[in-house]
Design a protein around this motif. Sequence first.
Motif, PDB file in Angstrom:
ATOM      1  N   TRP A 115     -37.425   0.377 -32.055  1.00 22.24           N
ATOM      2  CA  TRP A 115     -36.864   1.595 -32.631  1.00 22.24           C
ATOM      3  C   TRP A 115     -37.847   2.754 -32.536  1.00 22.24           C
ATOM      4  CZ3 TRP A 115     -31.855   1.303 -34.423  1.00 22.24           C
ATOM      5  CH2 TRP A 115     -31.342   0.015 -34.610  1.00 22.24           C
ATOM      6  N   ASP A 116     -37.289   3.952 -32.472  1.00 15.96           N
ATOM      7  CA  ASP A 116     -38.065   5.184 -32.448  1.00 15.96           C
ATOM      8  C   ASP A 116     -37.751   5.961 -33.716  1.00 15.96           C
ATOM      9  OD1 ASP A 116     -39.480   7.452 -31.777  1.00 15.96           O
ATOM     10  OD2 ASP A 116     -37.911   8.265 -30.472  1.00 15.96           O
ATOM     11  N   ARG A 117     -38.712   6.028 -34.630  1.00 12.70           N
ATOM     12  CA  ARG A 117     -38.459   6.655 -35.933  1.00 12.70           C
ATOM     13  C   ARG A 117     -38.588   8.170 -35.865  1.00 12.70           C
ATOM     14  NH1 ARG A 117     -42.632   2.986 -39.171  1.00 12.70           N
ATOM     15  NH2 ARG A 117     -43.566   3.034 -37.113  1.00 12.70           N
ATOM     16  N   GLN A 118     -37.686   8.859 -36.581  1.00 16.21           N
ATOM     17  CA  GLN A 118     -37.668  10.324 -36.628  1.00 16.21           C
ATOM     18  C   GLN A 118     -38.375  10.778 -37.914  1.00 16.21           C
ATOM     19  OE1 GLN A 118     -36.227  11.571 -33.673  1.00 16.21           O
ATOM     20  NE2 GLN A 118     -36.322   9.341 -33.386  1.00 16.21           N
ATOM     21  N   LEU A 119     -39.689  10.735 -37.904  1.00 15.28           N
ATOM     22  CA  LEU A 119     -40.449  10.835 -39.147  1.00 15.28           C
ATOM     23  C   LEU A 119     -40.481  12.234 -39.754  1.00 15.28           C
ATOM     24  CD1 LEU A 119     -43.459   8.547 -38.167  1.00 15.28           C
ATOM     25  CD2 LEU A 119     -41.408   7.942 -39.444  1.00 15.28           C
ATOM     26  N   ALA A 120     -40.271  13.261 -38.960  1.00 14.19           N
ATOM     27  CA  ALA A 120     -40.406  14.621 -39.486  1.00 14.19           C
ATOM     28  C   ALA A 120     -39.099  15.191 -40.016  1.00 14.19           C
ATOM     29  CB  ALA A 120     -40.973  15.544 -38.406  1.00 14.19           C
ATOM     30  N   VAL A 121     -38.037  14.391 -40.049  1.00 12.18           N
ATOM     31  CA  VAL A 121     -36.757  14.884 -40.533  1.00 12.18           C
ATOM     32  C   VAL A 121     -36.866  15.274 -42.007  1.00 12.18           C
ATOM     33  CG1 VAL A 121     -35.912  12.608 -41.222  1.00 12.18           C
ATOM     34  CG2 VAL A 121     -34.284  14.393 -40.604  1.00 12.18           C
ATOM     35  N   GLN A 122     -36.119  16.293 -42.411  1.00 15.47           N
ATOM     36  CA  GLN A 122     -36.129  16.725 -43.811  1.00 15.47           C
ATOM     37  C   GLN A 122     -35.670  15.592 -44.733  1.00 15.47           C
ATOM     38  OE1 GLN A 122     -33.458  20.091 -43.324  1.00 15.47           O
ATOM     39  NE2 GLN A 122     -35.139  21.521 -43.608  1.00 15.47           N
ATOM     40  N   GLN A 123     -36.218  15.570 -45.935  1.00 11.29           N
ATOM     41  CA  GLN A 123     -35.845  14.543 -46.907  1.00 11.29           C
ATOM     42  C   GLN A 123     -34.814  15.106 -47.886  1.00 11.29           C
ATOM     43  OE1 GLN A 123     -38.772  11.701 -47.223  1.00 11.29           O
ATOM     44  NE2 GLN A 123     -38.577  11.343 -49.415  1.00 11.29           N
ATOM     45  N   ASP A 124     -33.740  14.357 -48.123  1.00 13.03           N
ATOM     46  CA  ASP A 124     -32.656  14.819 -48.982  1.00 13.03           C
ATOM     47  C   ASP A 124     -33.104  14.875 -50.441  1.00 13.03           C
ATOM     48  OD1 ASP A 124     -29.888  14.390 -47.150  1.00 13.03           O
ATOM     49  OD2 ASP A 124     -31.595  13.161 -46.580  1.00 13.03           O
ATOM     50  N   VAL A 125     -32.806  15.981 -51.109  1.00 11.96           N
ATOM     51  CA  VAL A 125     -33.127  16.145 -52.523  1.00 11.96           C
ATOM     52  C   VAL A 125     -31.849  16.254 -53.356  1.00 11.96           C
ATOM     53  CG1 VAL A 125     -34.274  17.606 -54.245  1.00 11.96           C
ATOM     54  CG2 VAL A 125     -35.356  17.213 -52.013  1.00 11.96           C
ATOM     55  N   MET A 126     -30.955  17.162 -52.988  1.00 12.35           N
ATOM     56  CA  MET A 126     -29.676  17.295 -53.685  1.00 12.35           C
ATOM     57  C   MET A 126     -28.658  17.933 -52.748  1.00 12.35           C
ATOM     58  SD  MET A 126     -28.735  19.351 -57.230  1.00 12.35           S
ATOM     59  CE  MET A 126     -29.702  18.305 -58.317  1.00 12.35           C
ATOM     60  N   HIS A 127     -27.440  17.386 -52.755  1.00  8.05           N
ATOM     61  CA  HIS A 127     -26.375  17.914 -51.908  1.00  8.05           C
ATOM     62  C   HIS A 127     -25.367  18.710 -52.732  1.00  8.05           C
ATOM     63  CE1 HIS A 127     -27.102  14.214 -49.094  1.00  8.05           C
ATOM     64  NE2 HIS A 127     -28.014  15.158 -48.928  1.00  8.05           N
ATOM     65  N   THR A 128     -24.860  19.784 -52.146  1.00  2.00           N
ATOM     66  CA  THR A 128     -23.838  20.597 -52.801  1.00  2.00           C
ATOM     67  C   THR A 128     -22.604  19.774 -53.147  1.00  2.00           C
ATOM     68  OG1 THR A 128     -24.582  22.644 -51.751  1.00  2.00           O
ATOM     69  CG2 THR A 128     -22.282  22.550 -52.459  1.00  2.00           C
ATOM     70  N   ALA A 129     -22.278  18.797 -52.314  1.00  2.00           N
ATOM     71  CA  ALA A 129     -21.103  17.957 -52.574  1.00  2.00           C
ATOM     72  C   ALA A 129     -21.163  17.327 -53.955  1.00  2.00           C
ATOM     73  CB  ALA A 129     -20.992  16.871 -51.505  1.00  2.00           C
ATOM     74  N   GLU A 130     -22.359  16.941 -54.396  1.00  2.00           N
ATOM     75  CA  GLU A 130     -22.479  16.333 -55.721  1.00  2.00           C
ATOM     76  C   GLU A 130     -21.971  17.273 -56.796  1.00  2.00           C
ATOM     77  OE1 GLU A 130     -25.795  14.805 -58.991  1.00  2.00           O
ATOM     78  OE2 GLU A 130     -26.460  15.392 -56.975  1.00  2.00           O
ATOM     79  N   ALA A 131     -22.281  18.556 -56.682  1.00  4.54           N
ATOM     80  CA  ALA A 131     -21.853  19.525 -57.689  1.00  4.54           C
ATOM     81  C   ALA A 131     -20.340  19.526 -57.845  1.00  4.54           C
ATOM     82  CB  ALA A 131     -22.353  20.919 -57.330  1.00  4.54           C
ATOM     83  N   TYR A 132     -19.623  19.431 -56.731  1.00  3.95           N
ATOM     84  CA  TYR A 132     -18.159  19.426 -56.803  1.00  3.95           C
ATOM     85  C   TYR A 132     -17.627  18.165 -57.488  1.00  3.95           C
ATOM     86  CZ  TYR A 132     -17.648  23.599 -53.924  1.00  3.95           C
ATOM     87  OH  TYR A 132     -17.673  24.894 -53.454  1.00  3.95           O
ATOM     88  N   PHE A 133     -18.250  17.032 -57.243  1.00  6.51           N
ATOM     89  CA  PHE A 133     -17.791  15.812 -57.908  1.00  6.51           C
ATOM     90  C   PHE A 133     -18.137  15.825 -59.393  1.00  6.51           C
ATOM     91  CE2 PHE A 133     -18.192  14.241 -53.441  1.00  6.51           C
ATOM     92  CZ  PHE A 133     -16.831  14.073 -53.239  1.00  6.51           C
ATOM     93  N   LEU A 134     -19.256  16.455 -59.739  1.00  7.54           N
ATOM     94  CA  LEU A 134     -19.579  16.639 -61.158  1.00  7.54           C
ATOM     95  C   LEU A 134     -18.542  17.550 -61.813  1.00  7.54           C
ATOM     96  CD1 LEU A 134     -23.443  17.194 -60.848  1.00  7.54           C
ATOM     97  CD2 LEU A 134     -22.318  15.165 -61.790  1.00  7.54           C
ATOM     98  N   LEU A 135     -18.154  18.610 -61.114  1.00  7.84           N
ATOM     99  CA  LEU A 135     -17.127  19.516 -61.627  1.00  7.84           C
ATOM    100  C   LEU A 135     -15.790  18.795 -61.766  1.00  7.84           C
ATOM    101  CD1 LEU A 135     -17.989  22.684 -59.515  1.00  7.84           C
ATOM    102  CD2 LEU A 135     -18.143  22.517 -62.006  1.00  7.84           C
ATOM    103  N   ALA A 136     -15.482  17.925 -60.816  1.00  6.28           N
ATOM    104  CA  ALA A 136     -14.223  17.175 -60.886  1.00  6.28           C
ATOM    105  C   ALA A 136     -14.187  16.296 -62.125  1.00  6.28           C
ATOM    106  CB  ALA A 136     -14.055  16.327 -59.624  1.00  6.28           C
ATOM    107  N   GLU A 137     -15.286  15.621 -62.403  1.00  5.19           N
ATOM    108  CA  GLU A 137     -15.325  14.777 -63.590  1.00  5.19           C
ATOM    109  C   GLU A 137     -15.280  15.615 -64.860  1.00  5.19           C
ATOM    110  OE1 GLU A 137     -17.927  11.167 -65.651  1.00  5.19           O
ATOM    111  OE2 GLU A 137     -18.509  11.942 -63.685  1.00  5.19           O
TER     112      GLU A 137
END
Length: 524
Positions: free
Chosen positions: A345-367
């Motif tokens: 395998w060839d690892r993509q080490l410099a890719v950005q790391q996920d912290v928070m997605h906007t999609a989560e906000a919508y599901f929080l609003l839905a609940e």
Amino acid sequence: MKLSFNKYIRATTFGILTGSALALSSCTGDFEELNTSRTALTSISDAELPYVFSRAQQQASYAAGTYQTAQNLFADLYAQYFATTTPNFQSDRYFMHPTWIDSHWNPVYVQVVPQLKTLFERVAPGTSQYALASIWWVYSFHRVTDYYGPIPYSEAGNPGSTVKYDSQEEIYNDFFKRLAEATEALKSKTSEKPYGNYDIIYAGDVKKWIKFANTLRLRLALRISKVNPAKAKTEAEAAIAGGVLTDVADNAYMVKSLLGGDNNGLATISGWGEFRMSAAMESVLKGYDDPRIGIFFQPAFNSKSYEGLRNGLGPTELAVAANSNDNNSNIGERWIRNTGGGSAWDRQLAVQQDVMHTAEAYFLLAEAALNGWTAGGTAQSFYEKGIQASMEGWGITGAAVTTYINSTKTPVAPGDQQQSPALSSIPVKWGATEAIQREQIATQKWLALYPDGIEAWAEFRRTRLPKLYPVVNSVNSDVPTTAVVRRIPFLLQEKQNNGAAVEAAVKLLGGADNAATPLWWDKN
């Protein structure tokens, strides 16, 4: 040697500049001298404060082996994003490895806390710099307390021979206070660029930080919705009124590089051949014909199809060829690429790391809307926007998204050796009953949070949704296969060096110091 917890923190206050944390990792009889190190900087200039904030951000998002033991071998497995393919990794069978469970604790206390305390001492309350430090303090600590329960909080980083633990209720109350104060302070400072490009998430964009803070506040409000529904409603509605993440361009990613080993933690460990897609992920992604499957995962090398395996497989099950690495799906090409040689395998080490997605906000609003709170829209509209935002965040738009939202397809049986059934019978298309709707929101949020297993595991404990598979085997007498891990036990080093405080913390916990005792907000 044994190190006093609080002294360890004090000695590394300027670890970003001196590397004193590395010095303390070796044995020495001159601890008190190290505690007032001649080489450590006792003062820094204002010009160096942006570096301090950047270090606090970077240390709260783990790289390499720390990512593995801090997140992947616990939360990622308990959220059932992945399952292990290595018999020695018994955490998938609920073993609480005593030298692994400190990996989520130490970076925050040893690195994040000293940096942020420095900023709190050096910049004035009410400034944009102070506000960002407060927001990051809450983000960092909520992940720690949601692992262990009561933790050192109000006295974290303070001098003293012992450090008391605070209850989760007290900690959460301070979270809400800090976030409210921070967002209020930032309202009049939207033209400023605190820390500039040294802010490795938003480059000092105050408007985005306000949305991030309000979304975090909404996340925490939902977290306490079963233990304190009145406060949850108040905090949630205040967060919504203040403005949460609504645009995919506001997704929070942390810049990563190859300098100094600051790589993407998930990408690093993905090349070690120790985990693959879970059967739960396979059931849902395949059943829904989810277009994200080819982004989240890659086809298994041998079969060229997407395959997962059940969590908690023991040595006997893992000896079966079908459960090998080359017969199951590794994570997607965003993190690692197969070179065509099986486990090469060839690892993509410099890719950005996920912290928070906007999609989560919508599901929080839905609940929130489903709870009857003032959310500014309907549960269904927010649910569908959440799906759209998640898809768009992974580069999927147009008719494929519309088709998915209206799909009546349901999860499928993964066809494994355990003859596992389909994970659930719910479709993507908005359901007719509240029970179905809550499961749909939780399931789509689970997908949208990927690969943030820390948050996904916390939400699973709060809601018990989606309905994940029981582990095949458990080696933990406190947590049988019919149960789930509710928390991570307190650290052995803390029991040795801060024993009285830990004993008091167990009383705050309200149960035994083991993986079966629920946290304050976990009322299932």
